[in-house]
Design a protein around this motif. Structure first.
Motif, short mmCIF file in Angstrom:
data_model
loop_
_atom_site.label_atom_id
_atom_site.label_comp_id
_atom_site.label_asym_id
_atom_site.label_seq_id
_atom_site.Cartn_x
_atom_site.Cartn_y
_atom_site.Cartn_z
N SER D 43 47.81 41.78 46.23
CA SER D 43 48.25 40.47 45.73
C SER D 43 48.75 40.66 44.30
O SER D 43 48.48 41.69 43.68
CB SER D 43 47.08 39.48 45.71
OG SER D 43 46.15 39.85 44.70
N GLU D 44 49.44 39.67 43.79
CA GLU D 44 49.97 39.79 42.43
C GLU D 44 48.84 39.96 41.43
O GLU D 44 48.89 40.83 40.56
CB GLU D 44 50.80 38.53 42.10
CG GLU D 44 51.40 38.61 40.70
CD GLU D 44 52.43 37.50 40.44
OE1 GLU D 44 53.09 37.05 41.40
OE2 GLU D 44 52.55 37.09 39.26
N ASN D 45 47.82 39.14 41.59
CA ASN D 45 46.71 39.21 40.65
C ASN D 45 46.00 40.56 40.72
O ASN D 45 45.73 41.19 39.69
CB ASN D 45 45.72 38.08 40.97
CG ASN D 45 44.53 38.11 40.03
OD1 ASN D 45 44.70 38.18 38.81
ND2 ASN D 45 43.33 38.09 40.60
N GLN D 46 45.74 41.03 41.94
CA GLN D 46 45.04 42.32 42.09
C GLN D 46 45.89 43.44 41.50
O GLN D 46 45.38 44.30 40.79
CB GLN D 46 44.78 42.56 43.59
CG GLN D 46 44.25 43.92 43.93
CD GLN D 46 45.32 44.83 44.57
OE1 GLN D 46 46.53 44.52 44.59
NE2 GLN D 46 44.87 45.96 45.08
N MET D 47 47.19 43.41 41.77
CA MET D 47 48.04 44.51 41.34
C MET D 47 48.20 44.51 39.82
O MET D 47 48.09 45.56 39.17
CB MET D 47 49.41 44.40 42.03
CG MET D 47 50.29 45.61 41.83
SD MET D 47 49.56 47.14 42.53
CE MET D 47 49.91 48.33 41.22
N LEU D 48 48.43 43.34 39.26
CA LEU D 48 48.64 43.30 37.81
C LEU D 48 47.37 43.63 37.04
O LEU D 48 47.41 44.35 36.05
CB LEU D 48 49.17 41.92 37.39
CG LEU D 48 50.61 41.64 37.80
CD1 LEU D 48 51.07 40.29 37.24
CD2 LEU D 48 51.55 42.76 37.33
N SER D 49 46.25 43.12 37.52
CA SER D 49 45.00 43.41 36.79
C SER D 49 44.69 44.89 36.87
O SER D 49 44.27 45.50 35.88
CB SER D 49 43.85 42.56 37.33
OG SER D 49 43.63 42.84 38.69
N ALA D 50 44.91 45.50 38.03
CA ALA D 50 44.66 46.94 38.15
C ALA D 50 45.62 47.72 37.25
O ALA D 50 45.24 48.69 36.59
CB ALA D 50 44.81 47.38 39.61
N ALA D 51 46.88 47.31 37.23
CA ALA D 51 47.88 48.03 36.44
C ALA D 51 47.54 47.98 34.95
O ALA D 51 47.60 48.99 34.24
CB ALA D 51 49.26 47.43 36.70
N LEU D 86 55.81 43.46 43.99
CA LEU D 86 54.68 43.40 43.05
C LEU D 86 54.55 44.69 42.25
O LEU D 86 54.15 44.67 41.09
CB LEU D 86 53.38 43.10 43.82
CG LEU D 86 53.36 41.72 44.49
CD1 LEU D 86 52.09 41.55 45.33
CD2 LEU D 86 53.47 40.60 43.46
N LEU D 87 54.92 45.80 42.86
CA LEU D 87 54.91 47.06 42.11
C LEU D 87 55.93 47.01 40.98
O LEU D 87 55.66 47.46 39.85
CB LEU D 87 55.20 48.24 43.04
CG LEU D 87 54.03 48.68 43.93
CD1 LEU D 87 54.52 49.63 45.01
CD2 LEU D 87 52.94 49.35 43.08
N ALA D 88 57.10 46.45 41.29
CA ALA D 88 58.13 46.34 40.25
C ALA D 88 57.64 45.44 39.12
O ALA D 88 57.86 45.71 37.92
CB ALA D 88 59.42 45.78 40.87
#
Lengths: 275, 275, 275, 275
Positions: D43-51, D86-88
């Motif tokens: 998800s956006e939240n999961q991906m951004l927080s991890a990044a 979301l990766l981008a």
């Protein structure tokens, strides 16, 4: 060739093939020999009933362990001398020659007193001083393949026994360790023709330890004979669910007798017979 | 049970067992099916001579690779479209249905145009998008076990194909990777009864790749049938020493015909017949 | 947990961890212990020169085999009693405690007379009667992991020794058997943290047998220490090309000394020191 | 030598070693590169927080799967195009270059649009047509070792990519399949020096898949760097217990940051630094 320093075990050392004779039972000839019995000797009643059952079912030799190598020190480890006494009794009752394991050179005199064939188990395949002792004993030896032994290493272990002066030697494929978890080991039946090509020694197969599932044993026994095995080593127990070791591997006498009938047909199909 | 999330491939989903029918050849029934031919399609002459030879020898289906997965990019990798054309020609000459490998979803239309059975090779057992494509094709699929796939993983790969709507699925044990160097792979014949217990799908055995030694193939073919295989996949070449791939695995037509005769006897011994 | 029947070896039985002390050398504490020496004792000159070299290079214990398990009966199998005498001499010259292998319970009195630590080799990891004998000896024991032993089986073998009354026990990862042919074994460094989690016993690593390539030993020695190893077992020979066994594994004294310096830096990086 | 037909990947083809540069991040030089992120984009939240967490913790590249190869068809298989988007986004937020897997040549245009490095997963190591496509793409490629690939086979797979014209190639050891059940795979750290000797390509290590236990990852990460790894591939998730795949492998941001600090010390000890 598997190894270029196999002097005594190499096929070229005895191109016609070795036949080991044990009280009149010939291993390595046209007949396929069936060796059966319980994993461990547990009691007089258990041992005698199993011995009579496997004789009735078609076995020509008896197996049973008085000394049991067990992964955990807290498992049942065999009846030792009392187990040997019961094996002698079972032979007296049935006339079947006895195969039993020797785990330690210091037990050899007692084991040799009863055994017709000394078994060296997988875990001891590279117990080199034990190999030399059973070599010097001059008695027939059944050497099982180690769990992760290449065939080259296996024949070099056999070479230890022959180099000690003993040509009465029988090999046995019993499954190798792989990544597959659904069977206890992976029975390597290509080992049978490979060994027959590379060595003159008889080659048995143990589908009980090779698979770890009693229900699968008759099928793999048939496959082993089709692959050219000179004999089978099979665990049989009159009450597998109460066995003190390897109950999940063990056939009931009925299933064993049915297995022998099927194996007999397969043996005929490949130009062999059941002894 | 190997896995509790096998919905479509589990034995319980079709207790009587699946029979896949390919142009009248039934795979998974009482008859054992022999599928034979060269590893790779090399030329019109090579393909036609092999096809005629395997038909004469007793095969009921034809194998041959137009697209070959090869470890090195510098090895012969198949004739591609020209190979497919020659397979169609071989079928026209012999009437034998054709099994051939598809390595890439983009080749599927061309391969499907010629193949009667789409083969998914070991290296692609977990090429999940390809599994789904062949699943959607609705054509019979032969899915080979991956080199280090557990049986659970293997059936989950099969589940991908069935989940895409295709029940025309055939399994094939072809040897697993172990520490033993004397054979190319270790043929895991206990996989045959284990798969028969766990899934309703037919199970073939490929002793050519499983052993990597032509001289050993007839023996392991017999063992495979004794273990309950529903068919065999065997490499045959009229001139193995000139083969562009897998010559060391390949039987000559004569040896192949002899193998079929021996396998016929073993099949009878276990209540089966050769188709 | 690896096994729920580990009574004495489980971490819970001694949460602070076991330290085995050998003539003042503590194994299992903050310091990483380096045990080095030749594979086999070959001669007085070879043994003494190697012992002095490893002491100068930073070893705190000496290794060397008087009894050598060898795959082929035709390989050099050690100097036996004469080898033990030379080990005692090397200890007298250097003050380094001696680790040496015992292969047979009948050799135990002679080996115990000289050894400070009794080594049980990989091939004897499940030689259960030998495990019990070294257990009863009360002497420090270094038990190597078997070639295809799971960590659960390994700890159960250790349990045999502890159940016989001996808590002076040291473990050693030395490479497992896999399909990869470019190294002699595959060194399983994840075994180090797994064993540290599951047992209180010290864990060494043997990168010499683990890789089979002298050039790779310093790198894997560093990795082992980074993985938390409590010590290293390393083969060193003053003239590897003339070694009677394992020359390809053996470091020269110079390379060994360089390895110790590198390992010292890695130990510091993970909060340890070299003894 | 592992193979005598390695024309482009062999060390001799570029003795000084290859450095792959990705948006300014150099892989294969003196600095050790840490690539981290979630197993799958969820998800956006999961991906951004991890990044953001991995950037704060010391990563210099970001990993995350939009297309996930999963053993079972019924597992979460990734967000596909939405995952790429979301990766981008995560790259835009953090500036970290993105490594992501491509499973199918037909996805390549979409994946290549977002990815800075194309990952080929273990299961596709011998998906030869895919290797050629990523070879032709000219983009940096991270090729993971197959689960049961020998190092020779691994380099031949790499050779496919280089033979298609792409020298921007990175290798990654990620554990091999063995008999040991306590770890998901057996991380083969001897592969690192062996590959460095045989090829000029950079070699990463993935301790997350290599062990399957988050608690063990920092220790094996240290060992990998001590073994000479040019970088690490590590799974990090802000809430591992809720991860849709590989939660048991995944580090929390805190543990990750601690791991980087420890790895930094080990890198210094072997003459490297963390980028």
């Amino acid at each position: 060739m598997l190894d270029d320093d196999l002097r005594l075990t190499a096929r070229a050392a005895n191109p016609v093939g070795t036949v080991v004779e044990v009280r009149g039972v010939r291993i390595g000839g046209r007949e396929v020999v069936i060796i059966a019995g319980p994993c461990a000797v547990e009691s007089e009643n258990q041992m005698l009933s199993a011995a009579l059952a496997v004789k009735a079912g078609g076995a020509s030799m008896l197996r049973g362990g008085a000394y049991k190598p067990r992964t955990s020190p807290y498992s049942f480890r065999g009846l030792a001398l009392e187990g040997l006494r019961l094996l002698a009794l079972a032979r007296a009752e049935t006339g079947l020659p006895v195969v039993t394991e020797v785990m330690d050179a210091r037990h050899l005199p007692a084991v040799a007193d009863v055994a017709d064939v000394l078994q060296i188990g997988s875990r001891n395949m590279q117990n080199f001083t034990l190999l030399e002792e059973v070599g010097r004993s001059g008695m027939p030896v059944l050497l099982k393949r180690g769990m992760s032994a290449t065939l080259s290493e296996y024949l070099q272990a056999a070479e230890y026994i022959m180099a000690a002066g003993n040509a009465e030697l029988i090999l046995c494929e019993r499954g190798i360790r792989t990544f597959e978890p659904s069977t206890r080991n992976t029975l390597d039946l290509s080992a049978v023709p490979m060994l027959h090509r590379e060595t003159h020694l008889p080659v048995l197969v143990d589908p009980s330890h090779g698979t770890g599932h009693a229900w699968m044993v008759p099928t793999l026994a048939s496959a082993a004979v089709a692959a050219g095995a000179d004999g089978l080593l099979v665990e049989v127990h009159c009450d597998p669910s109460s066995a003190l070791s390897d109950g999940v591997n063990s056939l009931t006498p009925d299933v064993f007798a049915g297995m022998v009938e099927q194996v007999r047909r397969v043996a005929a199909a490949v130009g062999r017979a059941i002894l």
